[in-house]
Design a protein around this motif. Structure first.
Motif, PDB file in Angstrom:
ATOM      1  N   VAL A 108     -72.264   0.324 -44.612  1.00  0.00           N
ATOM      2  CA  VAL A 108     -71.150  -0.202 -43.832  1.00  0.00           C
ATOM      3  C   VAL A 108     -70.005   0.796 -43.955  1.00  0.00           C
ATOM      4  N   SER A 109     -69.694   1.502 -42.876  1.00  0.00           N
ATOM      5  CA  SER A 109     -68.657   2.544 -42.934  1.00  0.00           C
ATOM      6  C   SER A 109     -67.308   1.923 -42.610  1.00  0.00           C
ATOM      7  N   MET A 110     -66.719   1.272 -43.605  1.00  0.00           N
ATOM      8  CA  MET A 110     -65.508   0.484 -43.381  1.00  0.00           C
ATOM      9  C   MET A 110     -64.267   1.354 -43.319  1.00  0.00           C
ATOM     10  N   SER A 111     -63.743   1.505 -42.114  1.00  0.00           N
ATOM     11  CA  SER A 111     -62.494   2.231 -41.912  1.00  0.00           C
ATOM     12  C   SER A 111     -61.327   1.284 -42.174  1.00  0.00           C
ATOM     13  N   MET A 112     -60.316   1.793 -42.883  1.00  0.00           N
ATOM     14  CA  MET A 112     -59.157   0.964 -43.228  1.00  0.00           C
ATOM     15  C   MET A 112     -57.872   1.641 -42.763  1.00  0.00           C
ATOM     16  N   ALA A 113     -57.797   1.903 -41.476  1.00  0.00           N
ATOM     17  CA  ALA A 113     -56.595   2.498 -40.906  1.00  0.00           C
ATOM     18  C   ALA A 113     -55.431   1.525 -40.980  1.00  0.00           C
ATOM     19  N   LEU A 114     -54.275   2.010 -41.377  1.00  0.00           N
ATOM     20  CA  LEU A 114     -53.071   1.183 -41.459  1.00  0.00           C
ATOM     21  C   LEU A 114     -51.996   1.807 -40.591  1.00  0.00           C
ATOM     22  N   CYS A 115     -51.664   1.108 -39.515  1.00  0.00           N
ATOM     23  CA  CYS A 115     -50.659   1.629 -38.590  1.00  0.00           C
ATOM     24  C   CYS A 115     -49.335   1.847 -39.318  1.00  0.00           C
ATOM     25  N   ALA A 139     -52.356   5.830 -40.334  1.00  0.00           N
ATOM     26  CA  ALA A 139     -52.553   6.090 -38.909  1.00  0.00           C
ATOM     27  C   ALA A 139     -51.188   6.026 -38.246  1.00  0.00           C
ATOM     28  N   PRO A 140     -51.030   6.716 -37.115  1.00  0.00           N
ATOM     29  CA  PRO A 140     -49.775   6.549 -36.370  1.00  0.00           C
ATOM     30  C   PRO A 140     -49.539   5.078 -36.055  1.00  0.00           C
ATOM     31  N   VAL A 141     -48.325   4.743 -35.721  1.00  0.00           N
ATOM     32  CA  VAL A 141     -47.961   3.348 -35.538  1.00  0.00           C
ATOM     33  C   VAL A 141     -48.535   2.758 -34.248  1.00  0.00           C
ATOM     34  N   THR A 142     -48.991   3.612 -33.334  1.00  0.00           N
ATOM     35  CA  THR A 142     -49.549   3.109 -32.080  1.00  0.00           C
ATOM     36  C   THR A 142     -50.971   2.594 -32.284  1.00  0.00           C
TER      37      THR A 142
END
Length: 478
Positions: A229-236, A240-243
């Motif tokens: 399970v390749s769990m990405s945890m992007a946080l705006c 990650a950018p806010v968009t």
């Protein structure tokens, strides 16, 4: 069949996300802390730089990866009746939260670090609770070997439940030992690959970085047929950018990059597209579970996963995630948006039992979250649109101005078509009304936990096999 689901991307939007993802995979590309993984990428056609540990993944390799990934998957279990298959129609399979570092004590209510005995109690409870389909080792066993927490917690969990287990590994060596342990229970590595008793969550370091130990574990699991399970945890606003569009493209890129490495290790290796992405609380810098944006990201990346034909794990559910004690600590709007993440196009989900933005856990919270999940999950049930379900002849027979209360069709079908809990369940669901005293709610949950721990025992692992499993863990204590 139809079901309640959230889709926010148009066909053109999906194509734009895909094109944006290809651009990211080319420039800046990904950073990979493993020479072994970089060599796989180079041999597969990626442009790599061993000095900077970077790789640019070309469109042709992405296309070949998408072609190779299995479009269906089986997550096995010690009890075959508890195995799960994806794609999943209806509500997602639900799991606990994972790897919390503290819990609230069942007797005193005080916070304390978690030990192996605590994980055993959690697994006993989770084995008995109907709202849970599979389990993440929900707490960290701090008394386990320092560099083999995933292995130790897999062994404890496998002894404590016959449900599927989702773990993690931090090195290739740990991954190999986890495969060895599970193969002992499954009856060999071939049997394990056919019906994997466990899967693993391996998180990239957002944005676009893969740590050495974790990605080398991915390679080992791919070769053994263990689902990753390749769990990405992007946080705006943080990783990650806010968009939202940029966060969605990063999630998509991290999943496709992970898939690429898995498929280069072994064509057809089982994978699950995953995101636990949200925004940060701009006042505190913490992750904000239950944010409105979390539901939107889950919906979008769920669509991207299904666009590629991949099994999916996005979204989460839990009502105690803003407090450090059991109870309902989300506000009504956060509860709504947390529930909405499970209306994304997802096969699997998780989150039950967590506290304090997933840093803590509670036995009572398992009961509370499971009850509330059971009360709302049926909104994802399939809705039939065939001739039988249209009931045209029945409507014609009753005619304009009639009613259907007394017809046999209503009696025969009401429990199949409507959410009608029995009296005991209705009383349980009613106990969670916001006007009720939360202290009484938690007290009742605590009583149920104690009753289950005193009376329930999962089907034990064979004694000889259990000894061999313990010996494998013991290698890491020396």
């Amino acid at each position: 069949m139809a079901s309640c689901q959230i889709s926010i991307l148009s066909t053109d939007d999906i194509e734009q996300v895909h094109e944006g993802t290809l651009a990211l995979l080319n420039k800046p590309g990904i950073k990979v802390g493993s020479g072994r993984a970089l060599k796989l990428l180079a041999d597969g056609g990626a442009e790599t730089d061993m000095r900077s540990m970077r790789a640019s993944i070309p469109e042709e390799l992405v296309r070949e990866t998408i072609r190779k990934i299995p479009k269906g998957i089986v997550l096995g279990a010690r009890d075959p009746k508890r195995s799960m298959r994806a794609p999943r129609h209806g509500p997602p399979f639900m799991a606990t939260n994972g790897t919390a570092v503290y819990m609230t004590d069942l007797e005193t209510g005080e916070r304390r670090p978690t030990q192996g005995k605590d994980l055993r109690d959690f697994m006993t409870l989770c084995d008995a609770v109907g709202g849970l389909d599979y389990v993440w080792p929900i707490v960290t066993a701090h008394d386990g070997p320092e560099h083999a927490h995933g292995l130790n917690e897999l062994v404890i969990s496998m002894k404590g439940t016959t449900k599927h287990i989702q773990g993690e590994a931090m090195s290739a060596a740990e991954a190999r030992d986890m495969v060895e342990v599970a193969a002992l229970v499954a009856g060999g590595e071939d049997a394990l690959a056919k019906s994997p008793l466990f899967s693993v969550i391996q998180c990239p370091i957002c944005p676009l970085e893969f740590e050495k130990g974790s990605i080398e574990a991915v390679i080992e699991f791919a070769e053994a047929g263990i689902p990753v399970v390749s769990m990405s945890m992007a946080l705006c606003g943080l990783t990650a950018p806010v968009t939202l569009a940029s966060a969605i493209s990063i999630v998509n890129a991290e999943n496709l990059a992970s898939f690429t490495i898995s498929q280069l290790a072994k064509s057809g290796a089982p994978v699950i597209y995953s995101s636990e992405s949200s925004v940060i609380d701009m006042k505190t810098g913490e992750i904000h579970y239950g944010a409105r944006e979390e539901a939107l990201i889950a919906a979008a990346v769920g669509q991207m996963a299904k666009h590629y034909g991949a099994p999916t794990m996005v979204g989460s559910f839990g009502v105690g995630l803003h407090g450090d004690r059991p109870g309902i600590t989300v506000d009504p709007s956060e509860l709504v948006f947390s529930a909405m993440t499970n209306m994304a196009l997802t096969d699997f989900s998780s989150g039950l039992g967590g506290l304090d933005q997933a840093k803590g856990a509670s036995l009572e919270q398992i009961i509370i979250d499971s009850d509330i999940w059971e009360s709302i999950r049926e909104v994802r049930s399939d809705i039939g649109f065939d001739e039988e379900h249209f009931a045209s002849d029945l409507i014609a027979g009753v005619g304009p101005g009639g009613n259907f209360l007394g017809v046999p069709h209503t009696v025969r079908n009401m429990r199949k078509e409507l959410f009608l809990p029995d009296k005991d369940k209705a009383d349980v669901f009613g106990s969670y009304r916001l006007v009720n005293d939360q202290r009484e709610m938690v007290k009742k949950a605590r009583e149920r936990v104690k009753k289950i721990l005193a009376s329930h025992l999962a089907e034990p692992v064979d004694a000889g096999t259990a000894r061999e499993m313990d010996e494998i863990v013991a290698r890491h204590r020396r």
